[in-house]
Design an enzyme around this catalytic site. Structure first.
Site, short mmCIF file in Angstrom:
data_model
loop_
_atom_site.label_atom_id
_atom_site.label_comp_id
_atom_site.label_asym_id
_atom_site.label_seq_id
_atom_site.Cartn_x
_atom_site.Cartn_y
_atom_site.Cartn_z
N ASP A 285 28.01 0.63 4.50
CA ASP A 285 26.85 1.23 5.16
C ASP A 285 27.24 2.36 6.09
O ASP A 285 26.53 3.38 6.19
CB ASP A 285 26.09 0.16 5.96
N HIS B 61 15.88 4.58 0.20
CA HIS B 61 15.95 3.99 -1.14
C HIS B 61 15.42 2.56 -1.07
O HIS B 61 15.62 1.87 -0.07
CB HIS B 61 17.41 4.01 -1.62
#
Length: 308
Positions: free
Chosen positions: A201, A223
């Protein structure tokens, strides 16, 4: 009755177009997804509304839950018969087991995204030939593989007309209709499409923050599978996926949409005078992702190299 299996909101949009081609045939819908959020739930409900029967399940990647879910799918679908089956993710192990549990007359496939038209993507490879995979297939009764399903597919429904796909027998479908609204003269709104490119991440966040600053991004559309949060940008909070959202908004606003290599920009290219698309070339560390930039060049997408 026909069976249609979806794994993403984009696949639901395509599924709606396929279902419309068979107005006199009932459909049973299946939604298998790796995440659960309002966007996936919204499109799962849309699929359910188009179908006479419906089943959904959130998939897990750990070995214990994977095996448990395979057994659950086999128990749920064992002995069921369908006329035609429509599926996109022929690489998904649980889908292969589901197909092994049922009887059907005809198998058809449809697009999962640019992975269908990018050479050497996983759809052009076969399943892992590991001992573990072989044992699971034998012990639990998986009759199929990526390549056997490709060979079995009668027709492939594609949103990428004119491109070579995983099989030769293709039937084009139009995902979204062109917007005929008048050209807007107001200031351009810059939007970045979220894309979890990397497994970490922190790397995805760092990349997005750099792009937001460099290209004066006004809004960020995450997303559907994103689980991290950016701090220095306004989020677009909507149940709609990009294609649905942007074609609504472009009727009254002018947009410049930035992406890394999302197939979403192909789906809305040339659909409105109020939408411009830009692809940002990055180090993806994945040859299949890198091949998307060759595809963008072929389509005339403006590609800006931001590799460091």
């Amino acid at each position: 009755m026909n069976l249609i299996i979806c794994c993403t909101p984009l696949q639901v949009l395509i599924a709606e177009k396929i279902i419309a081609k068979f107005p006199h045939m009932p459909f049973y819908g299946v939604m298998l997804s790796t995440v659960s959020n309002k966007k996936f739930d919204f499109y799962a409900k849309r699929l359910a509304q188009q179908c006479q029967g419906f089943f959904s399940m959130v998939q897990h990647k750990d070995r214990f839950n994977l095996l448990k879910e395979i057994l659950y799918l086999k128990r749920t679908f064992s002995g069921k018969h369908f006329d035609q089956v429509f599926v996109a993710n022929i690489n998904d192990l649980q889908i292969q087991f589901l197909l092994s549990a049922i009887d059907f007359n005809l198998l058809n496939t449809f697009d999962d995204g640019t992975i269908n038209i990018v050479p050497n993507s996983l759809f052009y490879q076969d399943d892992p030939a590991t001992l573990q995979r072989k044992l699971i297939n034998v012990l639990l009764g998986n009759k199929y593989s990526i390549q056997s399903l490709r060979a079995l597919s009668h027709t492939h429904y594609t949103i990428y007309k004119g491109f070579k796909n995983i099989i030769e027998r293709v039937e084009p479908i139009e995902l979204v209709a062109a917007d005929n609204s008048e050209k807007v003269t107001s200031a351009v709104i810059n939007v970045l499409l979220g894309q979890p490119v990397f497994a970490e991440d922190e790397r995805n966040i760092a990349l997005a923050e750099r792009v937001i600053k460099q290209f004066n991004i006004h809004y960020y559309l995450p997303h559907p599978r994103e689980k991290y949060r950016l701090a220095q940008v306004n989020y677009i909070d909507t149940e709609l996926i990009f294609e649905d959202y942007i074609l609504q908004q472009c009727q009254t606003h002018k947009y410049c949409v930035y992406t890394y290599f999302s197939s979403a920009i192909i789906n809305i290219m040339n659909k409105s005078d109020n939408i411009e698309v830009v692809a940002l070339k990055i180090d993806t560390e994945n040859p299949a992702y890198d091949a998307c930039y060759d595809l963008f060049d072929e389509l005339g997408v403006n590609v800006i190299d931001i590799r460091e």
